[in-house]
Design a protein around this motif. Sequence first.
Motif, PDB file in Angstrom:
ATOM      1  N   GLY A  16       0.824  -1.198   0.000  1.00 10.87           N
ATOM      2  CA  GLY A  16       0.000   0.000   0.000  1.00 10.87           C
ATOM      3  C   GLY A  16       0.859   1.250   0.000  1.00 10.87           C
ATOM      4  N   VAL A  17       0.227   2.348  -0.273  1.00 13.19           N
ATOM      5  CA  VAL A  17       0.938   3.621  -0.317  1.00 13.19           C
ATOM      6  C   VAL A  17       0.006   4.715   0.201  1.00 13.19           C
ATOM      7  CG1 VAL A  17       0.271   4.097  -2.715  1.00 13.19           C
ATOM      8  CG2 VAL A  17       2.304   5.174  -1.774  1.00 13.19           C
ATOM      9  N   ASP A  18       0.581   5.647   0.934  1.00 17.16           N
ATOM     10  CA  ASP A  18      -0.189   6.779   1.430  1.00 17.16           C
ATOM     11  C   ASP A  18      -0.018   7.960   0.487  1.00 17.16           C
ATOM     12  OD1 ASP A  18      -1.100   5.464   3.697  1.00 17.16           O
ATOM     13  OD2 ASP A  18       0.647   6.054   4.878  1.00 17.16           O
ATOM     14  N   ILE A  19      -1.118   8.575   0.139  1.00 14.20           N
ATOM     15  CA  ILE A  19      -1.120   9.782  -0.680  1.00 14.20           C
ATOM     16  C   ILE A  19      -1.512  10.933   0.239  1.00 14.20           C
ATOM     17  CG2 ILE A  19      -2.135  10.956  -2.668  1.00 14.20           C
ATOM     18  CD1 ILE A  19      -0.652   8.442  -3.469  1.00 14.20           C
ATOM     19  N   ILE A  20      -0.663  11.924   0.314  1.00 12.83           N
ATOM     20  CA  ILE A  20      -0.943  13.098   1.143  1.00 12.83           C
ATOM     21  C   ILE A  20      -1.519  14.187   0.239  1.00 12.83           C
ATOM     22  CG2 ILE A  20       0.003  14.814   2.730  1.00 12.83           C
ATOM     23  CD1 ILE A  20       0.324  11.964   3.760  1.00 12.83           C
ATOM     24  N   ILE A  21      -2.664  14.704   0.620  1.00 16.56           N
ATOM     25  CA  ILE A  21      -3.284  15.799  -0.130  1.00 16.56           C
ATOM     26  C   ILE A  21      -3.223  17.035   0.760  1.00 16.56           C
ATOM     27  CG2 ILE A  21      -5.372  16.659  -1.240  1.00 16.56           C
ATOM     28  CD1 ILE A  21      -6.226  13.734  -1.616  1.00 16.56           C
ATOM     29  N   PHE A  22      -2.462  18.011   0.316  1.00 14.08           N
ATOM     30  CA  PHE A  22      -2.363  19.262   1.055  1.00 14.08           C
ATOM     31  C   PHE A  22      -3.428  20.221   0.543  1.00 14.08           C
ATOM     32  CE2 PHE A  22       1.833  17.362   1.286  1.00 14.08           C
ATOM     33  CZ  PHE A  22       2.105  17.466   2.639  1.00 14.08           C
ATOM     34  N   ASP A  23      -3.930  21.034   1.426  1.00 12.43           N
ATOM     35  CA  ASP A  23      -4.988  21.957   1.039  1.00 12.43           C
ATOM     36  C   ASP A  23      -4.402  23.212   0.411  1.00 12.43           C
ATOM     37  OD1 ASP A  23      -7.618  22.507   0.678  1.00 12.43           O
ATOM     38  OD2 ASP A  23      -8.085  22.860   2.775  1.00 12.43           O
ATOM     39  N   ASN A  24      -5.191  23.855  -0.414  1.00 12.32           N
ATOM     40  CA  ASN A  24      -4.841  25.170  -0.935  1.00 12.32           C
ATOM     41  C   ASN A  24      -6.130  25.942  -1.147  1.00 12.32           C
ATOM     42  OD1 ASN A  24      -5.701  25.126  -3.878  1.00 12.32           O
ATOM     43  ND2 ASN A  24      -4.354  23.338  -3.849  1.00 12.32           N
ATOM     44  N   VAL A  25      -6.039  27.234  -1.087  1.00 12.73           N
ATOM     45  CA  VAL A  25      -7.221  28.096  -1.146  1.00 12.73           C
ATOM     46  C   VAL A  25      -7.886  28.048  -2.515  1.00 12.73           C
ATOM     47  CG1 VAL A  25      -8.025  30.482  -0.912  1.00 12.73           C
ATOM     48  CG2 VAL A  25      -6.261  29.617   0.617  1.00 12.73           C
ATOM     49  N   ARG A  26      -7.100  27.945  -3.562  1.00  8.24           N
ATOM     50  CA  ARG A  26      -7.654  28.033  -4.911  1.00  8.24           C
ATOM     51  C   ARG A  26      -8.559  26.850  -5.260  1.00  8.24           C
ATOM     52  NH1 ARG A  26      -4.292  28.586 -10.549  1.00  8.24           N
ATOM     53  NH2 ARG A  26      -6.098  28.935 -11.867  1.00  8.24           N
ATOM     54  N   PHE A  27      -8.086  25.635  -5.029  1.00  8.77           N
ATOM     55  CA  PHE A  27      -8.850  24.457  -5.451  1.00  8.77           C
ATOM     56  C   PHE A  27      -9.536  23.712  -4.307  1.00  8.77           C
ATOM     57  CE2 PHE A  27      -5.602  24.919  -8.819  1.00  8.77           C
ATOM     58  CZ  PHE A  27      -6.470  25.165  -9.874  1.00  8.77           C
ATOM     59  N   GLN A  28      -9.100  23.916  -3.100  1.00  6.10           N
ATOM     60  CA  GLN A  28      -9.679  23.307  -1.902  1.00  6.10           C
ATOM     61  C   GLN A  28      -9.851  21.783  -2.026  1.00  6.10           C
ATOM     62  OE1 GLN A  28     -13.205  25.440  -0.700  1.00  6.10           O
ATOM     63  NE2 GLN A  28     -12.297  27.398  -1.213  1.00  6.10           N
ATOM     64  N   PRO A  29      -8.790  21.065  -2.382  1.00  4.09           N
ATOM     65  CA  PRO A  29      -8.930  19.617  -2.583  1.00  4.09           C
ATOM     66  C   PRO A  29      -9.325  18.855  -1.325  1.00  4.09           C
ATOM     67  CG  PRO A  29      -6.625  20.240  -2.545  1.00  4.09           C
ATOM     68  CD  PRO A  29      -7.424  21.517  -2.568  1.00  4.09           C
ATOM     69  N   VAL A  30      -8.864  19.294  -0.167  1.00  2.00           N
ATOM     70  CA  VAL A  30      -9.201  18.585   1.070  1.00  2.00           C
ATOM     71  C   VAL A  30     -10.691  18.715   1.352  1.00  2.00           C
ATOM     72  CG1 VAL A  30      -8.824  18.507   3.570  1.00  2.00           C
ATOM     73  CG2 VAL A  30      -6.873  18.758   2.017  1.00  2.00           C
ATOM     74  N   ARG A  31     -11.221  19.903   1.178  1.00  2.00           N
ATOM     75  CA  ARG A  31     -12.659  20.125   1.413  1.00  2.00           C
ATOM     76  C   ARG A  31     -13.507  19.242   0.497  1.00  2.00           C
ATOM     77  NH1 ARG A  31     -15.659  25.290  -0.768  1.00  2.00           N
ATOM     78  NH2 ARG A  31     -17.755  24.536  -0.579  1.00  2.00           N
ATOM     79  N   TYR A  32     -13.167  19.247  -0.794  1.00  2.00           N
ATOM     80  CA  TYR A  32     -13.969  18.475  -1.741  1.00  2.00           C
ATOM     81  C   TYR A  32     -13.812  16.970  -1.537  1.00  2.00           C
ATOM     82  CZ  TYR A  32     -15.278  22.761  -4.059  1.00  2.00           C
ATOM     83  OH  TYR A  32     -15.806  23.992  -4.326  1.00  2.00           O
ATOM     84  N   MET A  33     -12.607  16.533  -1.217  1.00  2.00           N
ATOM     85  CA  MET A  33     -12.416  15.105  -0.969  1.00  2.00           C
ATOM     86  C   MET A  33     -13.149  14.689   0.304  1.00  2.00           C
ATOM     87  SD  MET A  33     -11.356  12.174  -1.922  1.00  2.00           S
ATOM     88  CE  MET A  33     -10.120  12.305  -3.178  1.00  2.00           C
ATOM     89  N   ALA A  34     -13.099  15.515   1.339  1.00  4.55           N
ATOM     90  CA  ALA A  34     -13.807  15.200   2.586  1.00  4.55           C
ATOM     91  C   ALA A  34     -15.315  15.112   2.339  1.00  4.55           C
ATOM     92  CB  ALA A  34     -13.497  16.243   3.654  1.00  4.55           C
ATOM     93  N   ASN A  35     -15.856  16.046   1.563  1.00  5.16           N
ATOM     94  CA  ASN A  35     -17.288  16.006   1.230  1.00  5.16           C
ATOM     95  C   ASN A  35     -17.634  14.740   0.447  1.00  5.16           C
ATOM     96  OD1 ASN A  35     -17.715  18.448   2.480  1.00  5.16           O
ATOM     97  ND2 ASN A  35     -17.735  19.642   0.592  1.00  5.16           N
ATOM     98  N   TYR A  36     -16.771  14.399  -0.509  1.00  5.99           N
ATOM     99  CA  TYR A  36     -16.995  13.191  -1.305  1.00  5.99           C
ATOM    100  C   TYR A  36     -16.954  11.943  -0.417  1.00  5.99           C
ATOM    101  CZ  TYR A  36     -16.110   9.293  -4.403  1.00  5.99           C
ATOM    102  OH  TYR A  36     -16.174   8.075  -5.019  1.00  5.99           O
TER     103      TYR A  36
END
Length: 138
Positions: A16-36
């Motif tokens: 297995g492998v861990d993928i780290i997703i860092f947040d940024n204001v422009r795209f907000q990947p953490v917010r959208y992934m958390a919602n998903y």
Amino acid sequence: MKIHLKASKNDYFRAGVDIIIFDNVRFQPVRYMANYLLLRKQLQAGEALFITPDLKPLSRSLFIGYLKKLLIRLGIDSSQYSGHSFRIGAATSAARQGVPDHLIQSLGRWKSLTYTRYIHISKAKLKNAQQAMSRQAL
């Protein structure tokens, strides 16, 4: 945010492998992934990260099919795109932003120098490089 993939193409021992997703204001990947992920959990969708509308795991071929249909709807020639287009685009974008090669390799989880073939270099950049080299030779 950390997402654990149970297996991937380069994970020969299936550790297995861990993928780290860092947040940024422009795209907000953490917010959208958390919602998903919250929605997925409510649907009791099983273990697959990405799923189809009928809650089955999203296969690579089905994803490519969806991508091509979307491109056609947008009036874009879908024959120019494949699953690797995302890796090519990410590597090329990172290189254009001046991200060092070793970080591009790490971000894409490449174990070899294969990633260098994914980076598209514009003719203008190649021309500038050649001209710079010729100035040095004089």
